[in-house]
Design an enzyme around this catalytic site. Structure first.
Site, short mmCIF file in Angstrom:
data_model
loop_
_atom_site.label_atom_id
_atom_site.label_comp_id
_atom_site.label_asym_id
_atom_site.label_seq_id
_atom_site.Cartn_x
_atom_site.Cartn_y
_atom_site.Cartn_z
N VAL A 11 1.02 7.05 1.33
CA VAL A 11 2.20 6.74 0.67
C VAL A 11 3.44 6.40 1.73
O VAL A 11 4.16 5.24 1.74
CB VAL A 11 2.91 8.12 0.08
CG1 VAL A 11 4.34 8.10 -0.24
CG2 VAL A 11 2.09 8.47 -1.19
N VAL A 16 2.88 2.71 2.76
CA VAL A 16 3.44 2.05 1.71
C VAL A 16 4.97 1.78 2.03
O VAL A 16 5.64 0.61 1.72
CB VAL A 16 2.94 2.29 0.35
CG1 VAL A 16 3.80 1.56 -0.77
CG2 VAL A 16 1.51 2.23 0.07
N TYR A 17 5.50 2.98 2.26
CA TYR A 17 7.07 3.06 2.42
C TYR A 17 7.41 2.23 3.58
O TYR A 17 8.40 1.56 3.67
CB TYR A 17 7.40 4.53 2.81
CG TYR A 17 8.66 4.88 3.35
CD1 TYR A 17 9.85 4.79 2.69
CD2 TYR A 17 8.98 5.19 4.68
CE1 TYR A 17 11.06 4.90 3.09
CE2 TYR A 17 10.07 5.38 5.12
CZ TYR A 17 11.39 5.25 4.43
OH TYR A 17 12.35 5.44 4.92
N LEU A 18 6.62 2.35 4.69
CA LEU A 18 7.19 1.41 5.92
C LEU A 18 6.84 -0.12 5.53
O LEU A 18 7.81 -0.91 6.04
CB LEU A 18 6.26 1.80 7.03
CG LEU A 18 6.61 3.29 7.72
CD1 LEU A 18 5.62 3.47 8.69
CD2 LEU A 18 7.99 3.41 8.47
#
Length: 218
Positions: free
Chosen positions: A125, A128-130
């Site tokens: 997660v 994916v955020y970065l």
């Protein structure tokens, strides 16, 4: 000035709204849930209920019309899955930038994250955020109609702000209180010479106003 903040109920946004309001600026915060409105009014901000995950560019541009600056401080938040990292941290940031361009709001601040990178590897997660934050940055930088500044805070804490920071193109990793992030955003809004800069932010030893002045001077 009139400033519109996306993610108006976020912890950084609420702090920034209070700072702006106490200095006599008009500030509106875009929120997803009507029940969040009273918290914005309590800090002196006008709540605007609009879901950025389903809104059109025109919907958001109508909110931004007549504003002097736009700040994207929205985020899917802890506990959200990979899908919302993409629909909020990336897609909503892209939508907000496009809406600012349509509304003729040149000054644009994007709150990103240390380590944001569209090519960041991995499928967790946080990976994916970065990646989502990095992709949002790429889009904002490509929008020539915006006088953008990208701020990448380090690890956010709720410790009381010290007013002392390290603000630079590269800082390394470290924590920073949300109070100080909001203070830096306020100073960036008042410093047009920071347009076109991507800045990392962690706690340090330089007063906020001096740190912003230094990066604006190059």
């Amino acid at each position: 000035m009139r400033i519109v903040i996306a993610g108006g109920h976020g912890q950084i946004a609420l702090r920034l709204e209070r700072l702006l309001a106490t200095r006599g600026h008009g500030v509106a915060g875009i929120i997803r849930k009507p029940e969040q409105a009273e918290d914005l009014r309590a800090v002196g901000a006008e709540p605007v209920v609009l879901d950025l995950e389903s809104a059109s560019v025109g919907d958001v541009a109508a909110v931004l019309e007549g504003a002097d600056a736009a700040v994207f401080a929205a985020g899917a938040g802890p506990g959200s899955g990979t899908a919302r990292k993409e629909t909020v941290d990336r897609d909503a940031a892209v939508l907000f930038a496009d809406a600012a361009e349509r509304a003729g709001v040149r000054r644009h601040l994007l709150v990103s994250s240390t380590g944001a990178d569209p090519d960041h590897p991995g499928d967790d997660v946080f990976d994916v955020y970065l990646r989502a934050k990095g992709e949002a940055e790429v889009h904002v930088r490509s929008t020539s109609a915006l006088d953008w500044t990208i701020l990448r805070p380090g690890m956010l804490t709720n410790d009381p702000g010290t007013g002392l920071v390290l603000l630079a193109e590269s800082t390394g990793r470290g924590p920073v209180p949300r109070d100080d992030v909001a203070a830096v955003l306020l100073e960036l809004l008042n410093t047009p010479g920071t347009a076109g800069l991507t800045l990392n932010l962690i706690s340090g030893s330089v007063p906020v106003a001096e740190a912003v002045k230094a990066v604006a001077a190059g």
